[in-house]
Design a protein around this motif. Sequence first.
Motif, PDB file in Angstrom:
ATOM      1  N   LYS A 114      -5.741  22.286   7.233  1.00 37.91           N
ATOM      2  CA  LYS A 114      -6.150  23.224   8.285  1.00 37.91           C
ATOM      3  C   LYS A 114      -5.814  22.689   9.667  1.00 37.91           C
ATOM      4  CE  LYS A 114     -10.097  25.414   6.059  1.00 37.91           C
ATOM      5  NZ  LYS A 114     -11.517  25.711   6.185  1.00 37.91           N
ATOM      6  N   ARG A 115      -5.728  21.374   9.762  1.00 38.36           N
ATOM      7  CA  ARG A 115      -5.596  20.771  11.090  1.00 38.36           C
ATOM      8  C   ARG A 115      -4.278  20.042  11.296  1.00 38.36           C
ATOM      9  NH1 ARG A 115     -10.108  16.902  11.797  1.00 38.36           N
ATOM     10  NH2 ARG A 115     -10.501  16.882   9.566  1.00 38.36           N
ATOM     11  N   THR A 116      -3.478  19.938  10.246  1.00 41.47           N
ATOM     12  CA  THR A 116      -2.213  19.211  10.389  1.00 41.47           C
ATOM     13  C   THR A 116      -1.041  20.169  10.372  1.00 41.47           C
ATOM     14  OG1 THR A 116      -2.070  18.945   7.989  1.00 41.47           O
ATOM     15  CG2 THR A 116      -3.025  17.112   9.243  1.00 41.47           C
ATOM     16  N   PHE A 117       0.011  19.749  11.052  1.00 37.17           N
ATOM     17  CA  PHE A 117       1.254  20.513  10.999  1.00 37.17           C
ATOM     18  C   PHE A 117       1.784  20.527   9.568  1.00 37.17           C
ATOM     19  CE2 PHE A 117       4.628  22.616  12.953  1.00 37.17           C
ATOM     20  CZ  PHE A 117       4.397  22.677  14.317  1.00 37.17           C
ATOM     21  N   GLU A 118       1.709  19.356   8.948  1.00 35.26           N
ATOM     22  CA  GLU A 118       2.212  19.225   7.582  1.00 35.26           C
ATOM     23  C   GLU A 118       1.347  20.051   6.628  1.00 35.26           C
ATOM     24  OE1 GLU A 118       1.137  16.635   9.447  1.00 35.26           O
ATOM     25  OE2 GLU A 118       2.406  14.871   9.195  1.00 35.26           O
ATOM     26  N   CYS A 119       1.970  20.561   5.577  1.00 42.26           N
ATOM     27  CA  CYS A 119       1.198  21.070   4.449  1.00 42.26           C
ATOM     28  C   CYS A 119       1.054  19.883   3.502  1.00 42.26           C
ATOM     29  CB  CYS A 119       1.913  22.263   3.806  1.00 42.26           C
ATOM     30  SG  CYS A 119       1.068  22.893   2.351  1.00 42.26           S
ATOM     31  N   THR A 120       2.070  19.591   2.707  1.00 44.73           N
ATOM     32  CA  THR A 120       2.035  18.355   1.925  1.00 44.73           C
ATOM     33  C   THR A 120       2.158  17.184   2.890  1.00 44.73           C
ATOM     34  OG1 THR A 120       3.201  19.479   0.148  1.00 44.73           O
ATOM     35  CG2 THR A 120       3.131  17.069   0.060  1.00 44.73           C
ATOM     36  N   LYS A 121       1.262  16.247   2.764  1.00 45.89           N
ATOM     37  CA  LYS A 121       1.321  15.037   3.587  1.00 45.89           C
ATOM     38  C   LYS A 121       1.059  13.859   2.671  1.00 45.89           C
ATOM     39  CE  LYS A 121      -2.122  13.595   6.346  1.00 45.89           C
ATOM     40  NZ  LYS A 121      -3.165  13.731   7.389  1.00 45.89           N
ATOM     41  N   SER A 122       1.737  12.751   2.926  1.00 43.84           N
ATOM     42  CA  SER A 122       1.520  11.598   2.045  1.00 43.84           C
ATOM     43  C   SER A 122       0.161  10.966   2.347  1.00 43.84           C
ATOM     44  CB  SER A 122       2.629  10.567   2.258  1.00 43.84           C
ATOM     45  OG  SER A 122       2.430   9.916   3.485  1.00 43.84           O
ATOM     46  N   MET A 123      -0.235  10.030   1.502  1.00 37.23           N
ATOM     47  CA  MET A 123      -1.480   9.294   1.744  1.00 37.23           C
ATOM     48  C   MET A 123      -1.153   8.182   2.753  1.00 37.23           C
ATOM     49  SD  MET A 123      -3.781   6.946  -0.787  1.00 37.23           S
ATOM     50  CE  MET A 123      -3.802   7.870  -2.311  1.00 37.23           C
ATOM     51  N   MET A 124      -0.686   8.598   3.925  1.00 42.45           N
ATOM     52  CA  MET A 124      -0.182   7.609   4.892  1.00 42.45           C
ATOM     53  C   MET A 124      -1.268   6.630   5.325  1.00 42.45           C
ATOM     54  SD  MET A 124       0.371   9.958   8.324  1.00 42.45           S
ATOM     55  CE  MET A 124       1.574  11.094   7.670  1.00 42.45           C
ATOM     56  N   VAL A 125      -2.500   7.068   5.260  1.00 40.12           N
ATOM     57  CA  VAL A 125      -3.607   6.247   5.736  1.00 40.12           C
ATOM     58  C   VAL A 125      -3.742   4.931   4.974  1.00 40.12           C
ATOM     59  CG1 VAL A 125      -5.354   7.293   4.218  1.00 40.12           C
ATOM     60  CG2 VAL A 125      -6.044   6.279   6.390  1.00 40.12           C
ATOM     61  N   ILE A 126      -3.317   4.933   3.712  1.00 42.30           N
ATOM     62  CA  ILE A 126      -3.584   3.748   2.890  1.00 42.30           C
ATOM     63  C   ILE A 126      -2.943   2.491   3.479  1.00 42.30           C
ATOM     64  CG2 ILE A 126      -1.651   4.106   1.292  1.00 42.30           C
ATOM     65  CD1 ILE A 126      -3.497   3.085  -0.961  1.00 42.30           C
ATOM     66  N   LYS A 127      -1.848   2.669   4.233  1.00 42.59           N
ATOM     67  CA  LYS A 127      -1.146   1.512   4.799  1.00 42.59           C
ATOM     68  C   LYS A 127      -2.000   0.816   5.857  1.00 42.59           C
ATOM     69  CE  LYS A 127       2.111   4.612   5.475  1.00 42.59           C
ATOM     70  NZ  LYS A 127       3.329   5.228   6.024  1.00 42.59           N
ATOM     71  N   ILE A 128      -2.544   1.587   6.771  1.00 40.68           N
ATOM     72  CA  ILE A 128      -3.373   0.985   7.823  1.00 40.68           C
ATOM     73  C   ILE A 128      -4.750   0.615   7.259  1.00 40.68           C
ATOM     74  CG2 ILE A 128      -4.020   3.283   8.724  1.00 40.68           C
ATOM     75  CD1 ILE A 128      -3.695   0.100  10.831  1.00 40.68           C
ATOM     76  N   TYR A 129      -5.239   1.432   6.352  1.00 41.32           N
ATOM     77  CA  TYR A 129      -6.553   1.142   5.756  1.00 41.32           C
ATOM     78  C   TYR A 129      -6.525  -0.206   5.037  1.00 41.32           C
ATOM     79  CZ  TYR A 129     -11.076   1.946   3.612  1.00 41.32           C
ATOM     80  OH  TYR A 129     -12.390   1.828   3.256  1.00 41.32           O
ATOM     81  N   ARG A 130      -5.446  -0.433   4.306  1.00 37.99           N
ATOM     82  CA  ARG A 130      -5.314  -1.686   3.557  1.00 37.99           C
ATOM     83  C   ARG A 130      -5.371  -2.893   4.519  1.00 37.99           C
ATOM     84  NH1 ARG A 130      -5.818  -5.010  -0.907  1.00 37.99           N
ATOM     85  NH2 ARG A 130      -4.274  -6.651  -0.747  1.00 37.99           N
ATOM     86  N   LEU A 131      -4.673  -2.808   5.623  1.00 31.69           N
ATOM     87  CA  LEU A 131      -4.674  -3.938   6.566  1.00 31.69           C
ATOM     88  C   LEU A 131      -6.062  -4.158   7.151  1.00 31.69           C
ATOM     89  CD1 LEU A 131      -1.321  -3.630   8.555  1.00 31.69           C
ATOM     90  CD2 LEU A 131      -1.870  -5.108   6.609  1.00 31.69           C
ATOM     91  N   MET A 132      -6.721  -3.082   7.532  1.00 28.01           N
ATOM     92  CA  MET A 132      -8.063  -3.214   8.116  1.00 28.01           C
ATOM     93  C   MET A 132      -9.053  -3.736   7.094  1.00 28.01           C
ATOM     94  SD  MET A 132      -8.710  -0.164  10.769  1.00 28.01           S
ATOM     95  CE  MET A 132      -7.599   0.096  12.146  1.00 28.01           C
TER      96      MET A 132
ATOM     97  N   ALA B 274       0.838  -1.207   0.000  1.00 29.52           N
ATOM     98  CA  ALA B 274       0.000   0.000   0.000  1.00 29.52           C
ATOM     99  C   ALA B 274       0.873   1.256   0.000  1.00 29.52           C
ATOM    100  CB  ALA B 274      -0.941  -0.020   1.204  1.00 29.52           C
ATOM    101  N   ALA B 275       1.999   1.184   0.718  1.00 28.92           N
ATOM    102  CA  ALA B 275       2.911   2.333   0.772  1.00 28.92           C
ATOM    103  C   ALA B 275       3.488   2.630  -0.608  1.00 28.92           C
ATOM    104  CB  ALA B 275       4.030   2.064   1.777  1.00 28.92           C
ATOM    105  N   LEU B 276       3.685   1.584  -1.389  1.00 30.74           N
ATOM    106  CA  LEU B 276       4.184   1.779  -2.753  1.00 30.74           C
ATOM    107  C   LEU B 276       3.161   2.554  -3.593  1.00 30.74           C
ATOM    108  CD1 LEU B 276       6.189   1.138  -5.060  1.00 30.74           C
ATOM    109  CD2 LEU B 276       5.017  -1.056  -5.349  1.00 30.74           C
ATOM    110  N   VAL B 277       1.906   2.217  -3.397  1.00 33.92           N
ATOM    111  CA  VAL B 277       0.843   2.925  -4.126  1.00 33.92           C
ATOM    112  C   VAL B 277       0.830   4.395  -3.716  1.00 33.92           C
ATOM    113  CG1 VAL B 277      -1.651   3.053  -4.519  1.00 33.92           C
ATOM    114  CG2 VAL B 277      -0.519   0.814  -4.345  1.00 33.92           C
ATOM    115  N   ASP B 278       0.964   4.623  -2.429  1.00 31.95           N
ATOM    116  CA  ASP B 278       1.041   5.998  -1.921  1.00 31.95           C
ATOM    117  C   ASP B 278       2.177   6.749  -2.612  1.00 31.95           C
ATOM    118  OD1 ASP B 278       1.158   8.339  -0.373  1.00 31.95           O
ATOM    119  OD2 ASP B 278       2.241   7.345   1.248  1.00 31.95           O
ATOM    120  N   SER B 279       3.349   6.118  -2.672  1.00 29.84           N
ATOM    121  CA  SER B 279       4.519   6.789  -3.246  1.00 29.84           C
ATOM    122  C   SER B 279       4.336   7.092  -4.720  1.00 29.84           C
ATOM    123  CB  SER B 279       5.763   5.918  -3.066  1.00 29.84           C
ATOM    124  OG  SER B 279       6.117   5.866  -1.723  1.00 29.84           O
TER     125      SER B 279
END
Length: 477
Positions: free
Chosen positions: A345-363, A100-105
């Motif tokens: 608006k709510r994150t420190f990061e401006c650009t942020k990766s699609m980090m969620v896909i890694k945990i989402y994929r497992l669930m 999933a992280a590869l897809v994000d990248s």
Amino acid sequence: MNELLKAAYHPENFRETGHQLIDLLANHLAFAQSGQRAQTINLPNPDTEFEFWQSQLQPSSDQLAGMDFFQEVLNRAIAVHHPHYMGHQVCSVAPDAALAALVDSLLNNGGAVFEMGIVGTAMERAIIKKLAQKIGFDDGAEGILTSGGTLANMTALLAARQLKAKDHVWEKGQQSPLALMVSEEAHYCVDRAARIMGWGSEGIIKIPADDRFRMRTDLLESYYEQALAAGKEVIAVVGSACSTSTGSFDDLSAIGRFCQKHQLWFHADGAHGGAFVFSERYRHLLDGIAMADSVVTDFHKMMMTPSITTALVFKNGRHSYQTFAQKAHYLWNSQTDQEWYNMGKRTFECTKSMMVIKIYRLMHQYGDALFEAYLDQIMALSQRFAQMLDEHPAFEMACPPQCNIICFRVHPHEDEAQNDALNQAIRQALLEEGSFYIVQTNIRGRHYLRTTLINPNTNEQHLIGLMGRIEQLAGIA
Ligand SMILES: *Cc1c(COP(=O)(O)O)cnc(C)c1O
């Protein structure tokens, strides 16, 4: 198009290299997980390692080509899937999450605004809502994913400051001496966050811990009164679930009651142990967590997900919008609109990766049962290890462990300083021979060996092997 550019973007190059790489990684997994790889870690001198990779950047006959490049990386890397990896709180990733992280990248859909991170933004909210429900929050909870527990704790404390401080610090700067209360055993990032916010060392009120390294919640009242008498404006209490060094869980219910009584912000740092909301058997460790205003959980520690994937959940979803009150006109029209889908608006990061896909994929692929099975297995092994250490006369533990973090030492000498030196030497020898990867910690002045049993490939036989090797190195076998 330039020939180099053509090659860099060619789908067929990607396909071919990708297939080879998957084979290489699958072989690495099999080799590491079976324990056939002789060394868990092969620790070089940092300068030697630097020189190697620096020289690799110079075109020469020694330059690694094709798969040899990746193979070299694997050879030199610490093998966190090796059953003898039991050191830091870094998980051996479930391979599906790595895919999933590869897809994000490749997609590179950052998520500051909805239109750039359509899938990730929606998935992220679904994961936050799910975690919130597991914590025991109602549907009003909201939150974000962010880059690590350190940043998530800081983000939560910024919201706490905005909501609890008498002055409007965001606009006017700090006027009065703000402070928070936290166990002396808490992760250093809480201390760091307070200092970054300009509270200084006076702004961190460290509550002593008991003999199992849990916050002495019976002292909260008196420390609070002392702080008020000293003119401090205490706004928050941070509970550790669990502490990093010994894996000790603060009494979150007691902290919750105290915060309610004094209308303080209650932040639960569940970077490590927050995952236990997924285990029926062990969620009691987190009793009281639903009283918290904000909760942090790292998916990259006990949820089998690649670094970095951290959730910050606010019980009251509106609070999630208080952290930053800045305008960025080129991204969104109004800061005050609570648009859940513009994450920046709510994150420190401006650009942020699609980090969620890694945990989402497992669930999505395995369901909650995967996490429950994993947590129950590593906890059963941890309890077994504690029993083995307890029954063995050569070993002693810092305290009976509450979770999968276990601190222990050998103590053949009368003189404790000699025991400290011995344990330090043992850890160094293990590191140099690369047989087992464990870490070390200093607890109340004494030197301990420290393991985190976070790797589902580790079993009792491996622990017997570890204890045997330590005895040999200690000269007591
Ligand atoms: C690991 C840990 C942190 C830091 O989290 P990172 O994801 O490494 O930034 C904070 N608090 C606790 C209790 C931890 O165990």
